[in-house]
Design a protein around this motif. Sequence first.
Motif, PDB file in Angstrom:
ATOM      1  N   PRO A 176       0.835  -1.197   0.000  1.00 16.52           N
ATOM      2  CA  PRO A 176       0.000   0.000   0.000  1.00 16.52           C
ATOM      3  C   PRO A 176       0.869   1.245   0.000  1.00 16.52           C
ATOM      4  O   PRO A 176       1.939   1.279   0.615  1.00 16.52           O
ATOM      5  N   ALA A 177       0.410   2.266  -0.706  1.00 13.18           N
ATOM      6  CA  ALA A 177       1.144   3.522  -0.734  1.00 13.18           C
ATOM      7  C   ALA A 177       1.219   4.095   0.673  1.00 13.18           C
ATOM      8  O   ALA A 177       0.247   4.064   1.421  1.00 13.18           O
ATOM      9  N   PRO A 178       2.400   4.612   1.077  1.00 12.05           N
ATOM     10  CA  PRO A 178       2.504   5.164   2.428  1.00 12.05           C
ATOM     11  C   PRO A 178       1.581   6.349   2.602  1.00 12.05           C
ATOM     12  O   PRO A 178       1.434   7.184   1.720  1.00 12.05           O
ATOM     13  N   ALA A 179       0.921   6.413   3.744  1.00  9.54           N
ATOM     14  CA  ALA A 179       0.000   7.508   4.003  1.00  9.54           C
ATOM     15  C   ALA A 179       0.777   8.775   4.323  1.00  9.54           C
ATOM     16  O   ALA A 179       1.846   8.743   4.927  1.00  9.54           O
ATOM     17  N   GLU A 180       0.263   9.908   3.878  1.00  9.38           N
ATOM     18  CA  GLU A 180       0.897  11.183   4.126  1.00  9.38           C
ATOM     19  C   GLU A 180       0.661  11.598   5.573  1.00  9.38           C
ATOM     20  O   GLU A 180      -0.426  11.427   6.124  1.00  9.38           O
ATOM     21  N   ASP A 181       1.711  12.186   6.192  1.00  5.70           N
ATOM     22  CA  ASP A 181       1.592  12.762   7.536  1.00  5.70           C
ATOM     23  C   ASP A 181       1.064  11.748   8.555  1.00  5.70           C
ATOM     24  O   ASP A 181       0.348  12.104   9.487  1.00  5.70           O
ATOM     25  N   GLY A 182       1.416  10.479   8.360  1.00  5.88           N
ATOM     26  CA  GLY A 182       1.015   9.478   9.327  1.00  5.88           C
ATOM     27  C   GLY A 182      -0.449   9.100   9.284  1.00  5.88           C
ATOM     28  O   GLY A 182      -0.933   8.378  10.145  1.00  5.88           O
ATOM     29  N   GLN A 183      -1.167   9.575   8.283  1.00  2.97           N
ATOM     30  CA  GLN A 183      -2.589   9.251   8.161  1.00  2.97           C
ATOM     31  C   GLN A 183      -2.756   7.766   7.860  1.00  2.97           C
ATOM     32  O   GLN A 183      -2.017   7.187   7.063  1.00  2.97           O
ATOM     33  N   ARG A 184      -3.748   7.155   8.505  1.00  6.27           N
ATOM     34  CA  ARG A 184      -4.079   5.761   8.209  1.00  6.27           C
ATOM     35  C   ARG A 184      -5.037   5.733   7.029  1.00  6.27           C
ATOM     36  O   ARG A 184      -5.957   6.553   6.927  1.00  6.27           O
ATOM     37  N   SER A 185      -4.839   4.766   6.135  1.00  2.00           N
ATOM     38  CA  SER A 185      -5.685   4.702   4.942  1.00  2.00           C
ATOM     39  C   SER A 185      -5.788   3.275   4.447  1.00  2.00           C
ATOM     40  O   SER A 185      -5.019   2.391   4.842  1.00  2.00           O
ATOM     41  N   LEU A 186      -6.769   3.050   3.581  1.00  2.00           N
ATOM     42  CA  LEU A 186      -6.896   1.759   2.903  1.00  2.00           C
ATOM     43  C   LEU A 186      -7.610   1.971   1.573  1.00  2.00           C
ATOM     44  O   LEU A 186      -8.273   2.992   1.359  1.00  2.00           O
ATOM     45  N   THR A 187      -7.473   0.986   0.697  1.00  2.00           N
ATOM     46  CA  THR A 187      -8.126   1.020  -0.608  1.00  2.00           C
ATOM     47  C   THR A 187      -9.225  -0.034  -0.639  1.00  2.00           C
ATOM     48  O   THR A 187      -8.985  -1.207  -0.348  1.00  2.00           O
ATOM     49  N   LEU A 188     -10.413   0.422  -1.005  1.00  5.31           N
ATOM     50  CA  LEU A 188     -11.594  -0.438  -1.068  1.00  5.31           C
ATOM     51  C   LEU A 188     -12.082  -0.536  -2.501  1.00  5.31           C
ATOM     52  O   LEU A 188     -12.253   0.477  -3.176  1.00  5.31           O
ATOM     53  N   TYR A 189     -12.308  -1.757  -2.976  1.00  3.47           N
ATOM     54  CA  TYR A 189     -12.990  -1.971  -4.244  1.00  3.47           C
ATOM     55  C   TYR A 189     -14.446  -2.316  -3.908  1.00  3.47           C
ATOM     56  O   TYR A 189     -14.703  -3.308  -3.221  1.00  3.47           O
ATOM     57  N   SER A 190     -15.363  -1.512  -4.398  1.00  2.38           N
ATOM     58  CA  SER A 190     -16.773  -1.724  -4.065  1.00  2.38           C
ATOM     59  C   SER A 190     -17.579  -2.102  -5.296  1.00  2.38           C
ATOM     60  O   SER A 190     -17.657  -1.336  -6.251  1.00  2.38           O
ATOM     61  N   GLY A 191     -18.209  -3.269  -5.233  1.00  2.33           N
ATOM     62  CA  GLY A 191     -19.157  -3.675  -6.259  1.00  2.33           C
ATOM     63  C   GLY A 191     -20.560  -3.226  -5.929  1.00  2.33           C
ATOM     64  O   GLY A 191     -21.522  -3.673  -6.548  1.00  2.33           O
ATOM     65  N   ARG A 192     -20.673  -2.353  -4.949  1.00  2.00           N
ATOM     66  CA  ARG A 192     -21.953  -1.782  -4.546  1.00  2.00           C
ATOM     67  C   ARG A 192     -21.972  -0.306  -4.917  1.00  2.00           C
ATOM     68  O   ARG A 192     -20.956   0.374  -4.864  1.00  2.00           O
ATOM     69  N   ASP A 193     -23.152   0.211  -5.251  1.00  2.00           N
ATOM     70  CA  ASP A 193     -23.285   1.589  -5.706  1.00  2.00           C
ATOM     71  C   ASP A 193     -22.891   2.575  -4.618  1.00  2.00           C
ATOM     72  O   ASP A 193     -23.169   2.365  -3.431  1.00  2.00           O
ATOM     73  N   GLU A 194     -22.300   3.675  -5.056  1.00  2.86           N
ATOM     74  CA  GLU A 194     -21.871   4.708  -4.120  1.00  2.86           C
ATOM     75  C   GLU A 194     -23.055   5.300  -3.359  1.00  2.86           C
ATOM     76  O   GLU A 194     -22.943   5.632  -2.169  1.00  2.86           O
ATOM     77  N   ASP A 195     -24.202   5.438  -4.021  1.00  3.25           N
ATOM     78  CA  ASP A 195     -25.372   6.000  -3.349  1.00  3.25           C
ATOM     79  C   ASP A 195     -25.780   5.165  -2.135  1.00  3.25           C
ATOM     80  O   ASP A 195     -26.285   5.695  -1.143  1.00  3.25           O
ATOM     81  N   LEU A 196     -25.557   3.851  -2.204  1.00  5.54           N
ATOM     82  CA  LEU A 196     -25.966   2.964  -1.124  1.00  5.54           C
ATOM     83  C   LEU A 196     -24.906   2.847  -0.037  1.00  5.54           C
ATOM     84  O   LEU A 196     -25.224   2.872   1.153  1.00  5.54           O
ATOM     85  N   ILE A 197     -23.663   2.708  -0.441  1.00  8.24           N
ATOM     86  CA  ILE A 197     -22.608   2.387   0.522  1.00  8.24           C
ATOM     87  C   ILE A 197     -21.790   3.601   0.932  1.00  8.24           C
ATOM     88  O   ILE A 197     -21.164   3.613   1.999  1.00  8.24           O
ATOM     89  N   GLY A 198     -21.788   4.655   0.110  1.00  8.28           N
ATOM     90  CA  GLY A 198     -20.960   5.821   0.386  1.00  8.28           C
ATOM     91  C   GLY A 198     -21.182   6.447   1.750  1.00  8.28           C
ATOM     92  O   GLY A 198     -20.202   6.733   2.476  1.00  8.28           O
ATOM     93  N   PRO A 199     -22.435   6.694   2.160  1.00  6.97           N
ATOM     94  CA  PRO A 199     -22.654   7.296   3.480  1.00  6.97           C
ATOM     95  C   PRO A 199     -22.116   6.445   4.624  1.00  6.97           C
ATOM     96  O   PRO A 199     -21.638   6.980   5.636  1.00  6.97           O
ATOM     97  N   LEU A 200     -22.169   5.130   4.491  1.00  3.15           N
ATOM     98  CA  LEU A 200     -21.661   4.254   5.543  1.00  3.15           C
ATOM     99  C   LEU A 200     -20.135   4.300   5.590  1.00  3.15           C
ATOM    100  O   LEU A 200     -19.542   4.299   6.675  1.00  3.15           O
ATOM    101  N   ILE A 201     -19.498   4.356   4.429  1.00  6.28           N
ATOM    102  CA  ILE A 201     -18.039   4.474   4.393  1.00  6.28           C
ATOM    103  C   ILE A 201     -17.615   5.795   5.017  1.00  6.28           C
ATOM    104  O   ILE A 201     -16.615   5.869   5.747  1.00  6.28           O
ATOM    105  N   GLN A 202     -18.370   6.858   4.756  1.00  6.94           N
ATOM    106  CA  GLN A 202     -18.078   8.144   5.363  1.00  6.94           C
ATOM    107  C   GLN A 202     -18.192   8.067   6.886  1.00  6.94           C
ATOM    108  O   GLN A 202     -17.367   8.621   7.625  1.00  6.94           O
ATOM    109  N   GLN A 203     -19.192   7.361   7.350  1.00  7.30           N
ATOM    110  CA  GLN A 203     -19.370   7.176   8.795  1.00  7.30           C
ATOM    111  C   GLN A 203     -18.172   6.450   9.392  1.00  7.30           C
ATOM    112  O   GLN A 203     -17.683   6.824  10.476  1.00  7.30           O
TER     113      GLN A 203
END
Length: 343
Positions: A32-59
């Motif tokens: 995984p690409a190193p996170a800037e300024d020590g930020q934790r991060s991950l990459t998600l591949y979603s086969g679900r629509d952004e309208d449905l899953i996006g708010p939950l990912i934001q949460q």
Amino acid sequence: MTRSTRRGVLAGAFLTVSLLVAACGGGTPAEPAPAEDGQRSLTLYSGRDEDLIGPLIQQFQEQSGITVDTRYGSTTEMAAQLGEEGANTPAQVFLSQESGALGALADGGAFAPLPGDVTGAVPAEYTSTDGSWVGLTGRARVLAYNTRVPEAEVPADVKELTGPEWNGRVGIAPTNASFQAFVTAMRLVDGDDATRQWLTDIRDNDPQIFPRNTAILEAVDNGAVDVGLINHYYVAAAETTPANTALKFGAPGTASALVNVTGAAILAGAAESAEAQELVAFLVSQPAQEYFATETGEYPLIEGVAGPADMPALAEMGAPDVDLADLKDLDATTQLLTEVGLL
């Protein structure tokens, strides 16, 4: 959609399933690409629509402080990309619209084992048998019908839609992953020969072909078709509540009563990723499961969370006795759909 267009879509879907097992192994896992300024991060591949899953990912991001780089596409597209990238994929977590793609990728060694407290949070019939992926929500196959049609006339078994009284009145989406998973379940329950006959009879009954479930629901609600094969939650997820649509749940024990699942898995190259494990654990937590029930109308799978409003209880569905991991055999299903001319 023209016949040539449908065949083009099939070619991609057929190639997807063929690539999954072959491409998952080998190579060196991508770091995984190193996170800037020590930020934790991950990459998600979603086969679900952004309208449905996006708010939950934001949460999740707000709660955990982890930045999620989400790449959206259909489940077929995302599974194909994972198959092509193999061990070099930047993805750490995969969300799937249905269990078949998860089963196919798991067979190719694409996933890391999940912690037992994650897989154990979900009843065994709605998750993987080997701990490679976990079911997140249940989605029942239903017949959506326009309320001008008397409820008593709407069959609880889709096999009855091949009669002359339903000629030209049925909407289906053969290129949709959920429809293909349903056909795969029918093959498991009734056998290939019976499924081929049903598909042939449906084809000969002049169905209306749509690209996705939302289009079927709209057509049912505006009266363009009388009934359509969809998943139950599309009614709750619609931008405006369908005014002229009701749902008929399938006859217990038949493929018409299939309850498929959405699911999540951690990619093998991210086996040690604390961020990936936190995301998957969050998705089976009470807040996330409540979100699915109230915001997307899907069935939560953990104990203690009420199901979607105005829907029968999951335990009352009478789903067929099918190992959801076996829905991975989409290759044979798309080939069958092609043979009968629905793709």
